[in-house]
Design an enzyme around this catalytic site. Sequence first.
Site, mmCIF file in Angstrom:
data_model
loop_
_atom_site.group_PDB
_atom_site.id
_atom_site.type_symbol
_atom_site.label_atom_id
_atom_site.label_comp_id
_atom_site.label_asym_id
_atom_site.label_seq_id
_atom_site.Cartn_x
_atom_site.Cartn_y
_atom_site.Cartn_z
ATOM 1 C CG ASP A 261 0.136 0.163 2.624
ATOM 2 O OD1 ASP A 261 0.780 -0.905 2.417
ATOM 3 O OD2 ASP A 261 -0.410 0.547 3.481
ATOM 4 C CD GLU B 102 3.694 0.918 6.767
ATOM 5 O OE1 GLU B 102 4.855 1.767 7.446
ATOM 6 O OE2 GLU B 102 3.143 1.573 5.979
#
Length: 435
Positions: free
Chosen positions: A61, A126
Site C-alpha cells: 500500500d 501499513e
Amino acid sequence: MFSPSPPPSGLLERVFQFIDLHQNEFVQLPDGQTLPIPPIILAELGNDPKKPTVCFYGHLDVQPARQEDGWLTDPYTLTEVDGKLYGRGATDNKGPVLAWINAVSAFRALEEDLPVNIKFIIEGMEEAGSVALEELVRKEKDRFFSSVDYIVISDNLWINQGKPALTYGTRGNSYFRVEVKCRDQDFHSGTFGGILHEPMADLVALLGSLVDSSGHILIPGIYDQVAPLTEEERKMYKAIDLDLEEYRHSSHVKKFLFDTKEEILMHLWRYPSLSIHGIEGAFDEPGAKTVIPGRVIGKFSIRLVPHMNTSVVEKQVKQHLEHIFSKRNSSNQMTVSMTLGLQPWMANIKDNQYLAAKRAIKTVFGTEPDMTRDGSTIPIARIFQDIIQKSVMMLPLGAVDDGEHSQNEKINRWNYIEGSKLFAAFFLEMAKLRL
C-alpha cells in the site's frame, strides 16, 4: 558509486548476470491492470531443516498522491527518467519488495537451489497503521512463524545518496490530541471578541509551552528515561559518512538546529523530539473570516527513544498541559488524550544476520555499510521482536533523496538492481551460518 571487490564468482556471478540481463523485466512498467491486494499475504518457499529460514516483511500500500500536487509525472504510472524510477511506492515499499522477489526468482530461473528457506509477510495496510497485523503475528506465532530464524525489513532509506546502510534502531511515537472547548458553535468576533476566553488563544498557549526554539522539549521529566550516551555509540556516529552541506542542500533547508554531524545524527536518532502537526477546527482557508472557533484540537507527537516508556510519557504530558492550562484561569474545558503509543526498537548489531548482511554489502558495493538508526517509527520491527522473539534487521535499499511520502517519489534503477543482487548475496551469506 562503489565497485564490487573482489568480483563474485561461481553461482553468485551467474545470479548477478541473470539480474543484470533481466533488469528491464524487473523494472517493467505496469499495463494499467488493476489487481485486488489482500490485506496480508503469507508465503513460503522451502522447508529444509538444514537451512536457516529468513522471513521478509514488506508492504504494497502507498500514501495518497495527485499529479496536481506537484508531481512531474503521473504518480501511479511508473516512469523512468535519467535512471530514476518515479512513482508512488517506488521506494516505499514496492521497489524493495520486488527486489527480494527478483533475488529469489534469479535462483529459480537458473534452476539453482535456494540457499535459505524463504518466507514472506506482505501487507496492504501499513500506511493506515498496519490494521490487524499484530493480531495475525500473535495468531501465527506457533504456526507460520514457528520455523523462522531471522526477519528482514527493507522499509527505510540510506543516510546519503551513494553509500549503503544497515539500520539497527528506530524511534517510537506518542501522538497526542489536546482539545479546548467553549461550545460546539463558532462565535462572531465582533459580537463576542473581548469578552470570552477564546479556545484558540488557550490552545496556542498550550502548544507554545511544549518545545523551545532550540528544539528542547519543555515537559518536566521527559528526558529522565533517555538512555545515556556511551563512548562506543559516540564513535559509531563519528564513523558515519554524512556530508552535512549536501544533506542540508538536498533537504532544501536553510539551517539546521545543530552544526556538527554527530549532533544532527544524535538528535535525529537517539534523543526525543516533539513536533506540532496542526489544529483542527481553526479557519485555514484562503481569505478572511472573522470567526472565533468554539472548539479546537491541537495535534502533536513525541518521537521516543530507549528507554522511554509510552505510559510514563503520557502521564508527563497530561500533567504539564494541565498545569499550564490552570495558570490561564480559563473557563473553557481542556482534554488531553494519547491516540497512539509505539515503543522504540533496537537490535543487536552483533547478531549473525547483521554480520552476514555486512559481508553481502561488501560483496555487492565494495564498501562497509553505514550503521544507522532511523528517526521515524516502524512498528512492525518491535512487534516481530516482542512476539516472535527472533533477530530483526532493517536492510534498506533506497537513497536518502528518494522522497518517500513526498511528491516525485522515486528509486534509482541502480539501487533497485544492485539491491536485488544484495538480497541474493545475503541469501548465500546466511546459508553459511548453518555450515
